[in-house]
Design an enzyme around this catalytic site. Structure first.
Site, PDB file in Angstrom:
ATOM      1  N   LYS A   1       7.414   8.520  -0.324  1.00 24.40           N
ATOM      2  CA  LYS A   1       7.881   8.927   1.003  1.00 24.40           C
ATOM      3  C   LYS A   1       9.283   8.382   1.303  1.00 24.40           C
ATOM      4  O   LYS A   1      10.112   9.073   1.900  1.00 24.40           O
ATOM      5  CB  LYS A   1       6.884   8.495   2.078  1.00 24.40           C
TER       6      LYS A   1
ATOM      7  N   ASN B   1     -10.468  29.247   1.536  1.00 23.78           N
ATOM      8  CA  ASN B   1      -9.095  29.470   2.009  1.00 23.78           C
ATOM      9  C   ASN B   1      -8.359  30.463   1.106  1.00 23.78           C
ATOM     10  O   ASN B   1      -7.319  31.010   1.484  1.00 23.78           O
ATOM     11  CB  ASN B   1      -8.334  28.144   2.110  1.00 23.78           C
TER      12      ASN B   1
ATOM     13  N   ASN C   1      -8.747   6.139   4.494  1.00 24.48           N
ATOM     14  CA  ASN C   1      -7.475   6.416   3.798  1.00 24.48           C
ATOM     15  C   ASN C   1      -7.501   5.857   2.369  1.00 24.48           C
ATOM     16  O   ASN C   1      -6.462   5.560   1.791  1.00 24.48           O
ATOM     17  CB  ASN C   1      -6.293   5.833   4.572  1.00 24.48           C
ATOM     18  N   SER C   2      -8.698   5.727   1.788  1.00 23.59           N
ATOM     19  CA  SER C   2      -8.764   5.319   0.380  1.00 23.59           C
ATOM     20  C   SER C   2      -8.206   6.444  -0.483  1.00 23.59           C
ATOM     21  O   SER C   2      -8.266   7.617  -0.107  1.00 23.59           O
ATOM     22  CB  SER C   2     -10.199   4.982  -0.011  1.00 23.59           C
TER      23      SER C   2
ATOM     24  N   PHE D   1     -11.731  25.011   2.403  1.00 23.82           N
ATOM     25  CA  PHE D   1     -11.701  24.683   0.970  1.00 23.82           C
ATOM     26  C   PHE D   1     -11.498  25.952   0.118  1.00 23.82           C
ATOM     27  O   PHE D   1     -10.560  26.691   0.378  1.00 23.82           O
ATOM     28  CB  PHE D   1     -12.948  23.874   0.601  1.00 23.82           C
TER      29      PHE D   1
ATOM     30  N   SER E   1      -0.144  14.512   6.977  1.00 17.90           N
ATOM     31  CA  SER E   1      -0.945  13.638   6.117  1.00 17.90           C
ATOM     32  C   SER E   1      -2.436  13.820   6.389  1.00 17.90           C
ATOM     33  O   SER E   1      -2.854  13.903   7.545  1.00 17.90           O
ATOM     34  CB  SER E   1      -0.562  12.187   6.377  1.00 17.90           C
ATOM     35  N   ALA E   2      -3.199  13.886   5.317  1.00 18.40           N
ATOM     36  CA  ALA E   2      -4.660  14.037   5.382  1.00 18.40           C
ATOM     37  C   ALA E   2      -5.092  15.318   6.103  1.00 18.40           C
ATOM     38  O   ALA E   2      -6.113  15.341   6.794  1.00 18.40           O
ATOM     39  CB  ALA E   2      -5.313  12.799   5.986  1.00 18.40           C
TER      40      ALA E   2
ATOM     41  N   TYR F   1       0.796  -1.232   0.000  1.00 19.39           N
ATOM     42  CA  TYR F   1       0.000   0.000   0.000  1.00 19.39           C
ATOM     43  C   TYR F   1       0.831   1.286   0.000  1.00 19.39           C
ATOM     44  O   TYR F   1       1.757   1.443   0.788  1.00 19.39           O
ATOM     45  CB  TYR F   1      -0.927   0.027   1.224  1.00 19.39           C
TER      46      TYR F   1
ATOM     47  N   GLY G   1       2.540   4.697   0.504  1.00 21.72           N
ATOM     48  CA  GLY G   1       3.875   5.087   0.911  1.00 21.72           C
ATOM     49  C   GLY G   1       4.738   3.933   1.392  1.00 21.72           C
ATOM     50  O   GLY G   1       5.964   4.046   1.441  1.00 21.72           O
TER      51      GLY G   1
ATOM     52  N   LYS H   1      -3.346  19.226   2.070  1.00 21.33           N
ATOM     53  CA  LYS H   1      -2.405  19.672   1.026  1.00 21.33           C
ATOM     54  C   LYS H   1      -3.019  19.559  -0.366  1.00 21.33           C
ATOM     55  O   LYS H   1      -2.991  20.509  -1.138  1.00 21.33           O
ATOM     56  CB  LYS H   1      -1.098  18.865   1.068  1.00 21.33           C
ATOM     57  N   THR H   2      -3.562  18.378  -0.688  1.00 16.59           N
ATOM     58  CA  THR H   2      -4.108  18.191  -2.031  1.00 16.59           C
ATOM     59  C   THR H   2      -5.236  19.189  -2.278  1.00 16.59           C
ATOM     60  O   THR H   2      -5.344  19.768  -3.367  1.00 16.59           O
ATOM     61  CB  THR H   2      -4.615  16.741  -2.208  1.00 16.59           C
TER      62      THR H   2
HETATM   63  P1  GTP Z   1      -1.742  13.292   2.301  1.00 17.60           P
HETATM   64  O1  GTP Z   1      -1.948  12.886   0.894  1.00 17.60           O
HETATM   65  O2  GTP Z   1      -2.071  12.187   3.272  1.00 17.60           O
HETATM   66  O3  GTP Z   1      -0.393  13.848   2.587  1.00 17.60           O
HETATM   67  O4  GTP Z   1      -2.893  14.361   2.670  1.00 17.60           O
HETATM   68  P2  GTP Z   1      -3.218  15.878   2.257  1.00 17.60           P
HETATM   69  O5  GTP Z   1      -2.545  16.803   3.195  1.00 17.60           O
HETATM   70  O6  GTP Z   1      -3.001  16.081   0.811  1.00 17.60           O
HETATM   71  O7  GTP Z   1      -4.766  15.965   2.619  1.00 17.60           O
HETATM   72  P3  GTP Z   1      -6.058  16.265   1.724  1.00 17.60           P
HETATM   73  O8  GTP Z   1      -5.997  17.556   0.979  1.00 17.60           O
HETATM   74  O9  GTP Z   1      -6.320  15.057   0.914  1.00 17.60           O
HETATM   75  O10 GTP Z   1      -7.193  16.441   2.840  1.00 17.60           O
HETATM   76  C1  GTP Z   1      -7.546  15.433   3.716  1.00 17.60           C
HETATM   77  C2  GTP Z   1      -8.893  15.690   4.345  1.00 17.60           C
HETATM   78  O11 GTP Z   1      -8.987  17.021   4.862  1.00 17.60           O
HETATM   79  C3  GTP Z   1     -10.029  15.527   3.347  1.00 17.60           C
HETATM   80  O12 GTP Z   1     -11.009  14.700   3.923  1.00 17.60           O
HETATM   81  C4  GTP Z   1     -10.554  16.929   3.168  1.00 17.60           C
HETATM   82  O13 GTP Z   1     -11.922  16.942   2.906  1.00 17.60           O
HETATM   83  C5  GTP Z   1     -10.199  17.643   4.457  1.00 17.60           C
HETATM   84  N1  GTP Z   1      -9.943  19.084   4.227  1.00 17.60           N
HETATM   85  C6  GTP Z   1      -9.074  19.614   3.339  1.00 17.60           C
HETATM   86  N2  GTP Z   1      -9.116  20.978   3.346  1.00 17.60           N
HETATM   87  C7  GTP Z   1     -10.037  21.319   4.278  1.00 17.60           C
HETATM   88  C8  GTP Z   1     -10.532  22.579   4.762  1.00 17.60           C
HETATM   89  O14 GTP Z   1     -10.141  23.668   4.338  1.00 17.60           O
HETATM   90  N3  GTP Z   1     -11.475  22.535   5.758  1.00 17.60           N
HETATM   91  C9  GTP Z   1     -11.935  21.350   6.263  1.00 17.60           C
HETATM   92  N4  GTP Z   1     -12.853  21.397   7.218  1.00 17.60           N
HETATM   93  N5  GTP Z   1     -11.511  20.133   5.822  1.00 17.60           N
HETATM   94  C10 GTP Z   1     -10.570  20.114   4.850  1.00 17.60           C
HETATM   95  C1  SPV Z   2       0.748  10.523   3.402  1.00 17.44           C
HETATM   96  O1  SPV Z   2       0.432   9.652   4.232  1.00 17.44           O
HETATM   97  O2  SPV Z   2       1.263  11.608   3.746  1.00 17.44           O
HETATM   98  C2  SPV Z   2       0.490  10.304   1.963  1.00 17.44           C
HETATM   99  C3  SPV Z   2       0.022   8.981   1.556  1.00 17.44           C
HETATM  100  O3  SPV Z   2       0.674  11.201   1.173  1.00 17.44           O
HETATM  101  S1  SPV Z   2       1.302   7.837   1.434  1.00 17.44           S
HETATM  102  O4  SPV Z   2       1.806   7.873   0.044  1.00 17.44           O
HETATM  103  O5  SPV Z   2       0.733   6.523   1.720  1.00 17.44           O
HETATM  104  O6  SPV Z   2       2.370   8.164   2.322  1.00 17.44           O
HETATM  105 MN    MN Z   3       1.556  13.016   2.158  1.00 13.70          MN
END
Ligand code: GTP
Ligand code: SPV
Ligand code: MN
Length: 614
Positions: free
Chosen positions: A235, A524, A393-394, A521, A277-278, A226, A228, A281-282
């Site tokens: 990573k 921001n 984490n899908s 979102f 993570s999560a 899976y 990373g 960023k995306t």
């Molecule tokens: P990794 O790929 O794990 O490194 O994560 P990431 O930092 O890219 O996180 P990502 O943008 O995928 O966001 C993860 C979760 O945060 C999602 O479920 C989004 O819906 C939530 N999220 C992102 N931006 C916001 C925001 O501005 N406000 C709120 N309330 N939730 C947010």
């Molecule tokens: C993270 O966990 O920060 C990710 C997903 O971006 S993974 O590629 O699994 O590390």
């Molecule tokens: Mn990441």
């Protein structure tokens, strides 16, 4: 009896190899002898090869082909329920000296670890095909291209790596021509097959090892297929090993998005953002600005390499070629740019739910929840079901060049000038929506003390506040104190007036009723506008003990509903909360021992004084 004069598989692989690069051939031969695969494929990175492997994965039950008109050339994969995220407690930095791994990493003596890994990998590819994937992180035409070769027994990894990195024949050619150093990255799912044994859809092993040898710059990953854990360019290489290269070579490898922002006056700025993570960023990388007249373009969503340029500035480059983005919460209303990129197809979805018409769905994708789904575990699912349809984490794995709003600078081999850095976390309390640092050292302090509630991106409890320096806690390939020292020192590589300004942000603070104080979102963009206006010396701010926070009037709230009380809750610097925060930062700093740079510990003293003084 085998004919003792017949060439061995290792010998045939070398004889048939599409390269004469001796260093690579030696390693491949060694791995074949250790892991004993049935056959070896040199990955060329072509579309034909991708389609063939995807077809084989469909046959093996790993991939489900999605309905072509909605998800062209796309597949869904479902992992073993015990192999769904990074495994931080199984991740090791095996430096020669334990102190070089520091307190944030698991460590084992490299010789001892090698012996364990040699035992684990011995025969681990029996009954399977071994793939050799030449790859480069960053551009092939970069001044200093960073090569790697991943050897894996997972075709899922090959197809995913083709989306996430630049791989294949032209990379191999340049590696050979320049006799380049490459990071050997060895991966096995750790599930050898006995003759005649039926394979499973997602082979993996209960025992997992994600191991880095920083001095030798090598990676060994065993037991997981899976994310990373298995896509080793991401990573393992572009952060853990690259952070060590960066320390030695004077640059930075960071867990950051990169965004280009253009004001109504046509001035462009590049902003990078480190969030754990999560933590968004995306979403920020693909923002659809709601604030009038501002344009956003993306350069990257997860990893940023920062190097000093020729004109005394920092330049940033995204070493990756795709998104491995969190699916839940990515939807047409929250992240239409990601949805449009995904809709172009050529994507691999892992652990999302299947719709009855052959598509995929996850929580938050659409406002309307389907009546019936097959959840990520393969069970019937209805809105009444008690577990989520998609695993939290899908992920979607999608080529970055399918992004409509991709900045043209993405294709600059040596990157683009960096203007500002955001550090952000997921905190219900304490941390205001946005705070401007007093200066570079205070900015590093804000990064060093970054904290966030844990998420589903790693195995373990969710929602616990932990310190996550620069969002790099699980990814620093060496001692965390030395890493902070490196941040302090690297500023000397650029002109003081060209140092990016540093901001602390928090989209996740709760209001007095427990809801989000800030809509987040696309909204921001209002914070980004304030950041840029600060760079231009135009926006107002109030000076607080922790830095400069927007005055309520200085944020452009035209066209958005934010109540006065929510705005107050989003922006407030609460003395009681900060007294507790300072205590918690002190405990965090105590863990570094002698390795914490003085210039950072003195920042905490300054903060304590400012909090006490007023
Ligand atoms: P990794 O790929 O794990 O490194 O994560 P990431 O930092 O890219 O996180 P990502 O943008 O995928 O966001 C993860 C979760 O945060 C999602 O479920 C989004 O819906 C939530 N999220 C992102 N931006 C916001 C925001 O501005 N406000 C709120 N309330 N939730 C947010
Ligand atoms: C993270 O966990 O920060 C990710 C997903 O971006 S993974 O590629 O699994 O590390
Ligand atoms: Mn990441």
């Amino acid at each position: 009896m085998a004919d003792s004069t017949a060439p061995t598989l290792a010998e045939r692989v070398v004889a048939d190899a599409p390269t004469s690069y001796a260093k690579l051939l030696d390693w491949v031969k060694e791995v074949v002898e250790l892991t004993e695969p049935d056959s070896v494929v040199w990955v060329d990175g072509s579309q034909e090869e991708y389609d063939r492997l995807a077809g084989e994965l469909v046959e093996a039950g790993t991939f489900t082909k999605l309905v072509e008109d909605k998800f062209p050339n796309s597949y869904a994969a479902f992992s073993d329920p015990a192999d769904v995220a990074r495994v931080e407690d199984r991740t090791f930095i095996c430096s020669e000296k334990e102190e070089d791994a520091g307190f944030t990493n698991n460590w084992m003596d490299p010789a001892e670890m090698k012996s364990i890994l040699n035992d684990a990998f011995r025969g681990s590819m029996r009954g399977r095909t071994m793939y050799v994937i030449p790859f480069v992180m960053g551009h092939l035409d970069a001044d200093d291209p960073k090569f790697g070769v991943e050897i894996t027994d997972s075709a899922y990894v090959v197809t995913s790596m083709r989306i996430m990195a630049r791989i294949g024949a032209d990379v191999l050619k340049k590696m050979e021509e320049t006799e380049a150093f490459f990071v050997p990255a060895l991966h096995s799912v750790g599930a050898p097959l006995e003759p005649g044994q039926q394979d499973v859809a997602w082979p993996c092993n209960e025992t997992k090892w994600i191991v880095h040898f920083p001095e030798e710059r090598s990676i060994w990953s065993y037991g997981s297929g899976y994310g990373g854990n298995a896509l080793l360019g991401k990573k393992c290489y572009a952060l853990r090993i690259a952070s060590v290269m960066a320390r030695d070579e004077g640059w930075l490898a960071e867990h950051m998005l990169i965004l280009k922002l253009t004001s109504p006056e046509g001035k462009s700025y590049t902003i990078s953002g480190a969030f754990p993570s999560a933590c968004g960023k995306t979403n920020l990388a693909l923002i659809d600005p709601t604030v009038e007249g501002w344009k956003a373009e993306t350069l990257g969503d997860d990893i940023t390499w920062i190097r000093a340029g020729k004109d005394g500035e920092f330049r940033v480059v995204n070493p990756e070629a795709g998104y491995f983005g969190v699916a839940p919460g990515t939807g047409w209303s929250t992240n239409p740019n990601a949805m449009r990129a995904i809709a172009k197809g050529n994507s691999i979805f892992t652990n999302v739910a299947l719709t009855d018409d052959g598509g995929v769905w996850w929580e938050g994708m659409t406002d309307e929840v389907p009546e019936h789904l097959t959840d990520w575990r393969g069970n019937e699912w209805t809105p009444e079901s008690e577990t989520p349809a998609a695993h939290p984490n899908s992920r979607f794995c999608t080529p970055i060049d399918q992004t409509d709003m991709l900045a043209p600078e993405y294709s600059e081999p040596n990157g683009v000038k960096l203007d500002a850095i955001l550090f952000g976390g997921r905190r219900k309390t304490t941390i205001p929506l946005v705070t401007e640092s007093f200066d570079w050292e205070d900015g590093i302090f804000k990064g060093a003390t970054l904290s966030s509630e844990t998420t589903a991106a790693a195995v373990g409890a969710v929602g616990v506040v932990r310190r996550d320096p620069m969002a790099m806690l699980p990814f620093i390939g060496y001692d965390a104190g030395d890493y902070l020292k490196h941040w302090v020192n690297v500023s000397g590589k650029v002109d003081a007036e060209k140092l990016p300004r540093i901001y602390l942000v928090n989209w996740f603070r709760r209001n007095r009723d427990g809801g989000f104080a800030w809509p987040g979102f696309g909204e921001n963009s209002r914070v980004l506008k304030w950041v840029v206006e600060r760079l231009e010396g135009r926006a107002d701010a109030q000076e607080t003990p922790i830095g400069f926070v927007p005055t309520p009037e200085s944020l452009d709230l035209n066209g958005v509903e934010v109540s006065d009380s929510d705005l107050e809750d989003a922006l407030k610097v609460d003395r009681e909360e900060w007294t507790a925060e300072v205590q918690s930062i002190q405990e965090w700093f105590d863990r570094f021992g002698d390795s914490l740079p003085d210039s950072i510990s003195s920042q905490l003293e300054g903060l304590k004084q400012r909090l006490g003084a007023t």
